[in-house]
Design a protein around this motif. Structure first.
Motif, PDB file in Angstrom:
ATOM      1  N   ILE A   1      29.123  42.117  36.715  1.00  0.00           N
ATOM      2  CA  ILE A   1      29.765  43.411  36.960  1.00  0.00           C
ATOM      3  C   ILE A   1      30.827  43.284  38.045  1.00  0.00           C
ATOM      4  CG2 ILE A   1      29.409  45.762  37.839  1.00  0.00           C
ATOM      5  CD1 ILE A   1      26.658  45.711  36.513  1.00  0.00           C
ATOM      6  N   ILE A   2      30.477  42.600  39.122  1.00  0.00           N
ATOM      7  CA  ILE A   2      31.417  42.421  40.229  1.00  0.00           C
ATOM      8  C   ILE A   2      32.655  41.656  39.767  1.00  0.00           C
ATOM      9  CG2 ILE A   2      31.759  41.238  42.436  1.00  0.00           C
ATOM     10  CD1 ILE A   2      28.813  41.940  43.079  1.00  0.00           C
ATOM     11  N   ASN A   3      32.448  40.599  38.993  1.00  0.00           N
ATOM     12  CA  ASN A   3      33.586  39.834  38.499  1.00  0.00           C
ATOM     13  C   ASN A   3      34.421  40.640  37.509  1.00  0.00           C
ATOM     14  OD1 ASN A   3      33.154  37.499  40.011  1.00  0.00           O
ATOM     15  ND2 ASN A   3      31.775  36.609  38.487  1.00  0.00           N
ATOM     16  N   ASP A   4      33.762  41.479  36.705  1.00  0.00           N
ATOM     17  CA  ASP A   4      34.495  42.332  35.763  1.00  0.00           C
ATOM     18  C   ASP A   4      35.394  43.316  36.515  1.00  0.00           C
ATOM     19  OD1 ASP A   4      33.360  41.112  33.596  1.00  0.00           O
ATOM     20  OD2 ASP A   4      31.899  42.694  33.185  1.00  0.00           O
ATOM     21  N   VAL A   5      34.873  43.871  37.616  1.00  0.00           N
ATOM     22  CA  VAL A   5      35.667  44.803  38.427  1.00  0.00           C
ATOM     23  C   VAL A   5      36.875  44.076  39.004  1.00  0.00           C
ATOM     24  CG1 VAL A   5      35.685  46.204  40.540  1.00  0.00           C
ATOM     25  CG2 VAL A   5      33.729  46.309  38.983  1.00  0.00           C
ATOM     26  N   ARG A   6      36.668  42.890  39.540  1.00  0.00           N
ATOM     27  CA  ARG A   6      37.766  42.136  40.150  1.00  0.00           C
ATOM     28  C   ARG A   6      38.784  41.688  39.103  1.00  0.00           C
ATOM     29  NH1 ARG A   6      34.496  38.595  44.788  1.00  0.00           N
ATOM     30  NH2 ARG A   6      34.036  40.404  46.111  1.00  0.00           N
ATOM     31  N   ASP A   7      38.297  41.326  37.913  1.00  0.00           N
ATOM     32  CA  ASP A   7      39.218  40.966  36.830  1.00  0.00           C
ATOM     33  C   ASP A   7      40.103  42.157  36.469  1.00  0.00           C
ATOM     34  OD1 ASP A   7      38.305  38.376  36.638  1.00  0.00           O
ATOM     35  OD2 ASP A   7      36.913  38.791  34.981  1.00  0.00           O
ATOM     36  N   ALA A   8      39.495  43.354  36.448  1.00  0.00           N
ATOM     37  CA  ALA A   8      40.252  44.565  36.107  1.00  0.00           C
ATOM     38  C   ALA A   8      41.280  44.898  37.184  1.00  0.00           C
ATOM     39  CB  ALA A   8      39.288  45.735  35.915  1.00  0.00           C
ATOM     40  N   ILE A   9      40.918  44.649  38.435  1.00  0.00           N
ATOM     41  CA  ILE A   9      41.880  44.852  39.540  1.00  0.00           C
ATOM     42  C   ILE A   9      43.071  43.913  39.365  1.00  0.00           C
ATOM     43  CG2 ILE A   9      42.227  44.602  42.032  1.00  0.00           C
ATOM     44  CD1 ILE A   9      39.268  45.443  42.383  1.00  0.00           C
ATOM     45  N   ASP A  10      42.773  42.665  39.018  1.00  0.00           N
ATOM     46  CA  ASP A  10      43.844  41.674  38.849  1.00  0.00           C
ATOM     47  C   ASP A  10      44.735  41.999  37.646  1.00  0.00           C
ATOM     48  OD1 ASP A  10      42.838  40.302  41.005  1.00  0.00           O
ATOM     49  OD2 ASP A  10      41.708  38.857  39.794  1.00  0.00           O
ATOM     50  N   ALA A  11      44.133  42.587  36.610  1.00  0.00           N
ATOM     51  CA  ALA A  11      44.854  42.786  35.352  1.00  0.00           C
ATOM     52  C   ALA A  11      45.697  44.053  35.312  1.00  0.00           C
ATOM     53  CB  ALA A  11      43.857  42.800  34.188  1.00  0.00           C
ATOM     54  N   HIS A  12      45.448  44.977  36.250  1.00  0.00           N
ATOM     55  CA  HIS A  12      46.145  46.253  36.210  1.00  0.00           C
ATOM     56  C   HIS A  12      46.855  46.551  37.538  1.00  0.00           C
ATOM     57  CE1 HIS A  12      43.064  46.602  33.010  1.00  0.00           C
ATOM     58  NE2 HIS A  12      44.040  47.226  32.374  1.00  0.00           N
ATOM     59  N   THR A  13      47.825  47.431  37.440  1.00  0.00           N
ATOM     60  CA  THR A  13      48.658  47.764  38.604  1.00  0.00           C
ATOM     61  C   THR A  13      47.960  48.688  39.585  1.00  0.00           C
ATOM     62  OG1 THR A  13      50.602  47.615  37.168  1.00  0.00           O
ATOM     63  CG2 THR A  13      50.904  48.655  39.323  1.00  0.00           C
TER      64      THR A  13
ATOM     65  N   LEU B   1      35.738  54.448  38.774  1.00  0.00           N
ATOM     66  CA  LEU B   1      37.001  53.774  39.008  1.00  0.00           C
ATOM     67  C   LEU B   1      37.775  53.643  37.699  1.00  0.00           C
ATOM     68  CD1 LEU B   1      35.945  50.783  41.320  1.00  0.00           C
ATOM     69  CD2 LEU B   1      36.999  52.949  42.020  1.00  0.00           C
ATOM     70  N   LEU B   2      39.064  53.872  37.785  1.00  0.00           N
ATOM     71  CA  LEU B   2      39.968  53.667  36.661  1.00  0.00           C
ATOM     72  C   LEU B   2      41.003  52.627  37.068  1.00  0.00           C
ATOM     73  CD1 LEU B   2      41.413  54.341  33.950  1.00  0.00           C
ATOM     74  CD2 LEU B   2      42.595  56.185  35.189  1.00  0.00           C
ATOM     75  N   MET B   3      40.996  51.483  36.393  1.00  0.00           N
ATOM     76  CA  MET B   3      42.013  50.469  36.608  1.00  0.00           C
ATOM     77  C   MET B   3      43.008  50.571  35.460  1.00  0.00           C
ATOM     78  SD  MET B   3      39.092  49.520  38.072  1.00  0.00           S
ATOM     79  CE  MET B   3      38.312  48.485  39.295  1.00  0.00           C
ATOM     80  N   THR B   4      44.264  50.812  35.768  1.00  0.00           N
ATOM     81  CA  THR B   4      45.264  51.024  34.729  1.00  0.00           C
ATOM     82  C   THR B   4      46.650  50.609  35.203  1.00  0.00           C
ATOM     83  OG1 THR B   4      46.232  52.682  33.245  1.00  0.00           O
ATOM     84  CG2 THR B   4      45.680  53.408  35.478  1.00  0.00           C
ATOM     85  N   SER B   5      47.492  50.297  34.247  1.00  0.00           N
ATOM     86  CA  SER B   5      48.900  50.020  34.558  1.00  0.00           C
ATOM     87  C   SER B   5      49.772  51.199  34.161  1.00  0.00           C
ATOM     88  CB  SER B   5      49.358  48.736  33.834  1.00  0.00           C
ATOM     89  OG  SER B   5      48.666  47.613  34.344  1.00  0.00           O
ATOM     90  N   ARG B   6      49.139  52.323  33.794  1.00  0.00           N
ATOM     91  CA  ARG B   6      49.901  53.525  33.476  1.00  0.00           C
ATOM     92  C   ARG B   6      50.582  54.044  34.741  1.00  0.00           C
ATOM     93  NH1 ARG B   6      47.417  56.668  29.236  1.00  0.00           N
ATOM     94  NH2 ARG B   6      46.526  55.231  27.710  1.00  0.00           N
ATOM     95  N   PRO B   7      51.734  54.709  34.622  1.00  0.00           N
ATOM     96  CA  PRO B   7      52.396  55.296  35.791  1.00  0.00           C
ATOM     97  C   PRO B   7      51.498  56.330  36.468  1.00  0.00           C
ATOM     98  CG  PRO B   7      53.880  55.240  33.914  1.00  0.00           C
ATOM     99  CD  PRO B   7      52.527  54.880  33.384  1.00  0.00           C
ATOM    100  N   GLU B   8      51.607  56.401  37.779  1.00  0.00           N
ATOM    101  CA  GLU B   8      50.774  57.316  38.555  1.00  0.00           C
ATOM    102  C   GLU B   8      50.924  58.765  38.108  1.00  0.00           C
ATOM    103  OE1 GLU B   8      50.962  59.036  43.042  1.00  0.00           O
ATOM    104  OE2 GLU B   8      50.901  56.849  42.857  1.00  0.00           O
ATOM    105  N   ASP B   9      52.156  59.221  37.887  1.00  0.00           N
ATOM    106  CA  ASP B   9      52.351  60.621  37.517  1.00  0.00           C
ATOM    107  C   ASP B   9      51.731  60.934  36.167  1.00  0.00           C
ATOM    108  OD1 ASP B   9      54.158  59.075  36.143  1.00  0.00           O
ATOM    109  OD2 ASP B   9      55.880  60.412  36.435  1.00  0.00           O
ATOM    110  N   GLU B  10      51.703  59.968  35.262  1.00  0.00           N
ATOM    111  CA  GLU B  10      51.086  60.166  33.944  1.00  0.00           C
ATOM    112  C   GLU B  10      49.579  60.342  34.090  1.00  0.00           C
ATOM    113  OE1 GLU B  10      50.183  57.515  29.969  1.00  0.00           O
ATOM    114  OE2 GLU B  10      52.111  57.232  30.984  1.00  0.00           O
ATOM    115  N   VAL B  11      48.976  59.513  34.931  1.00  0.00           N
ATOM    116  CA  VAL B  11      47.526  59.594  35.154  1.00  0.00           C
ATOM    117  C   VAL B  11      47.154  60.932  35.798  1.00  0.00           C
ATOM    118  CG1 VAL B  11      45.569  58.593  36.396  1.00  0.00           C
ATOM    119  CG2 VAL B  11      47.290  57.099  35.345  1.00  0.00           C
ATOM    120  N   LEU B  12      47.891  61.322  36.833  1.00  0.00           N
ATOM    121  CA  LEU B  12      47.588  62.575  37.534  1.00  0.00           C
ATOM    122  C   LEU B  12      47.755  63.776  36.611  1.00  0.00           C
ATOM    123  CD1 LEU B  12      49.326  61.918  40.983  1.00  0.00           C
ATOM    124  CD2 LEU B  12      46.902  61.685  40.403  1.00  0.00           C
TER     125      LEU B  12
END
Length: 218
Positions: free
Chosen positions: A26-38, A102-113
């Protein structure tokens, strides 16, 4: 210059090997997601139902969402400047308590909000929640149900009888199912479902955002 990601050294004590392996994954999955998204967003939620949150997962199928196991999320991000996985992730980590995810995404901030600002859904209340309004049912409301419902209604606290071949409220024209501000029982919630009254609102609120060391609270 932001510092680079820290080494994936994880200390998990007082757990058996199977549990350690699961937690490490789980911890590695979280870190992988951090690395993969903006961006990393932390969100809170009220009146969670998995069927409702399914819409969020579909909308963000190109992203990664983690919910539950807050302590593991904190371990993955780090709790202090000395053990955080990247600069300022500890700021999000300290907010990982209660009903959050937690949501890890590369979507623009304004789109997410904008998405979460407009995302709400009415739902039936759960036992233990507080009634947002007073709800009463009238004779015509119970009369629409078959006579076979009499015993079930009585178990839910409704004073009903059969009158002229129809279900009727005994001795009055209406019955109060719940009062605003009252903690709801299991029976009251079931009765509210029977009569179609949705007193809960499922909503998700973005609390903060992390992006390459930059941390912002909303």
């Amino acid at each position: 210059m932001p510092k680079s990601k820290r080494e994936r050294k994880i200390h998990l004590t007082q757990t058996n090997k199977k549990d350690r392996d699961h937690k490490t994954k789980i911890i590695n999955d979280v870190r992988d997601a951090i690395d993969a998204h903006t961006n990393v967003f932390l969100f809170s939620y009220d009146n969670m139902r998995s069927s409702k949150f399914k819409d969020v997962r579909i909308a963000f199928r190109d992203s990664k969402i983690f919910m539950g196991k807050n302590k593991l999320l904190q371990l993955a991000m780090g709790k202090s400047a000395s053990d955080e996985y990247a600069d300022n992730l500890r700021s999000i980590s300290k907010l990982c308590s209660g009903s959050v995810g937690l949501l890890m995404t590369s979507r623009p901030e304004d789109e997410v909000l904008e998405y979460f600002k407009s995302f709400t859904s009415d739902d039936f209340a759960r036992a233990g929640s507080v009634a947002s309004r007073t709800v009463k049912v009238k004779q015509e409301d119970v009369a629409n149900h078959p006579v076979s419902m009499i015993e079930q209604f009585r178990k839910l606290g409704l004073p009903v009888e059969v009158k002229n071949g129809k279900v009727a409220i005994m001795g009055k024209d209406e019955h109060q199912l719940c009062k605003k501000g009252q903690e709801l029982s299991t029976e009251q919630c079931k009765a509210l479902v029977h009569f179609g009254h949705k007193l809960a609102t499922f909503k998700v609120e973005i609390k903060c955002r992390w992006k390459e060391g930059d941390y912002v609270e909303f």
